[in-house]
Each structure stands twice: as structure tokens, then as C-alpha cells.
Design an enzyme around this catalytic site. Sequence first.
Site, mmCIF file in Angstrom:
data_model
loop_
_atom_site.group_PDB
_atom_site.id
_atom_site.type_symbol
_atom_site.label_atom_id
_atom_site.label_comp_id
_atom_site.label_asym_id
_atom_site.label_seq_id
_atom_site.Cartn_x
_atom_site.Cartn_y
_atom_site.Cartn_z
ATOM 1 N N ASN A 299 0.825 -1.229 0.000
ATOM 2 C CA ASN A 299 0.000 0.000 0.000
ATOM 3 C C ASN A 299 0.850 1.267 0.000
ATOM 4 O O ASN A 299 0.469 2.287 0.558
ATOM 5 C CB ASN A 299 -0.989 0.019 1.179
ATOM 6 C CG ASN A 299 -2.097 1.076 1.070
ATOM 7 O OD1 ASN A 299 -2.603 1.552 2.086
ATOM 8 N ND2 ASN A 299 -2.482 1.440 -0.118
ATOM 9 N N SER B 58 -1.251 0.441 -5.153
ATOM 10 C CA SER B 58 -2.648 0.755 -4.810
ATOM 11 C C SER B 58 -2.888 2.225 -4.468
ATOM 12 O O SER B 58 -3.947 2.759 -4.824
ATOM 13 C CB SER B 58 -3.197 -0.184 -3.723
ATOM 14 O OG SER B 58 -2.501 -0.068 -2.516
HETATM 15 P P1 4NP Z 1 3.228 -2.154 -3.446
HETATM 16 O O1 4NP Z 1 4.814 -2.347 -3.555
HETATM 17 O O2 4NP Z 1 2.659 -3.512 -3.060
HETATM 18 O O3 4NP Z 1 2.839 -1.756 -4.824
HETATM 19 O O4 4NP Z 1 2.972 -1.098 -2.398
HETATM 20 C C1 4NP Z 1 5.617 -2.849 -2.524
HETATM 21 C C2 4NP Z 1 5.913 -2.053 -1.452
HETATM 22 C C3 4NP Z 1 6.760 -2.538 -0.461
HETATM 23 C C4 4NP Z 1 7.275 -3.810 -0.553
HETATM 24 C C5 4NP Z 1 6.954 -4.620 -1.633
HETATM 25 C C6 4NP Z 1 6.107 -4.130 -2.612
HETATM 26 N N1 4NP Z 1 8.172 -4.294 0.434
HETATM 27 O O5 4NP Z 1 8.722 -5.399 0.265
HETATM 28 O O6 4NP Z 1 8.370 -3.606 1.465
#
Ligand code: 4NP
Length: 156
Positions: free
Chosen positions: A11, A15
Site C-alpha cells: 500500500n 494501490s
Molecule cells: P506495493 O509495492 O505492493 O505496490 O505497495 C511494494 C511495497 C513494499 C514492498 C513490496 C512491494 N516491500 O517489500 O516492502
Amino acid sequence: MTSVLMLCLGNICRSPTAEAVLRAQVAKAGLSQRIRVASAGTAGWHIGKAPDSRSQAHAQVRGYDLSTLRARQLCEQDFYQFDYILAMDDNNLADAQARCPKDAPVKLLPLLSFLPEAPSLNVPDPYYGGDQGFEQVLDLVEQACAGLLATLNSES
Ligand code: 4NP
């Protein structure tokens, strides 16, 4: 009132981008009183944080302000309070399906099901990549939200 929750993993990238894009399209169509938009993540790692600075920067070039959004995690109430929960990828969709109470009437779908010409149903996660990934998120989300809005309009 129709309500839409955009769902990804953290998030903070996909999103919130989809939330801001759909909200802008809804406003432009004069439907802000009829369509409510929000976003959430399946994971809780970034709760309370503003969107990733790269997502904010790329979105700003196209006129979307993500700066006031704050990450939150998908919760059980969401399945009852939203008409649509729209997942950015297969993993987000499977996670939400596994948590969805059987009696919840929510429509749980991939966002890209509203973009029939998309090469897959996944908005690729840009988090570990470069600029091109953030542009691709915006391209896919803008087109899918236009399709979604046409569907919402035809339903009401
Ligand atoms: P999102 O992307 O799902 O599009 O918000 C990500 C944000 C953070 C992480 C992975 C995907 N993470 O591994 O912290």
C-alpha cells in the site's frame, strides 16, 4: 454510493497510485458524490507511511498528488464495506480471497480485468525496480481505471 478499494502488497506503490488515479477520473466525470475510493495493502509493513517517494514523483508529473495518502492494512470490515476490492496482482488476489468471509457480497477482482487488452492480470510490482516500472504502473492503472469507470457508470 459505490465504493472501491484498491489492493496491493505494501500500500505504498501500486494501490495508492490506483486510488489517486481513479479518484481524479471520478472527479473529472463529476461522480465524486457517487463513487468512493480507498486503498489498502495485504501486508502491514508500511502502516501509517506515505506512498513511496518514487511513486509520488512519477504520479506528480501526471498531475496526481499522493502526498496525503497513508498506508493501511486490509481488514475484515473492508470485505463488508466495499462493493469492489480490486487486486493489483495474483498474489494480492489470492491473499484477499483466502481472508474473505463467505457471506461478504464484495466483488473481488483483478484491477486489470477492466483492461481486456492487458498482457496479463498483474500490475508488476515496481518496488525493487527502476523508473520504468513506476511509469508502467501509471500506464496500466490509468487505462484500467477508465474501463472500470465505464463499468461503474453503466451499473448506476
Ligand atoms: P506495493 O509495492 O505492493 O505496490 O505497495 C511494494 C511495497 C513494499 C514492498 C513490496 C512491494 N516491500 O517489500 O516492502
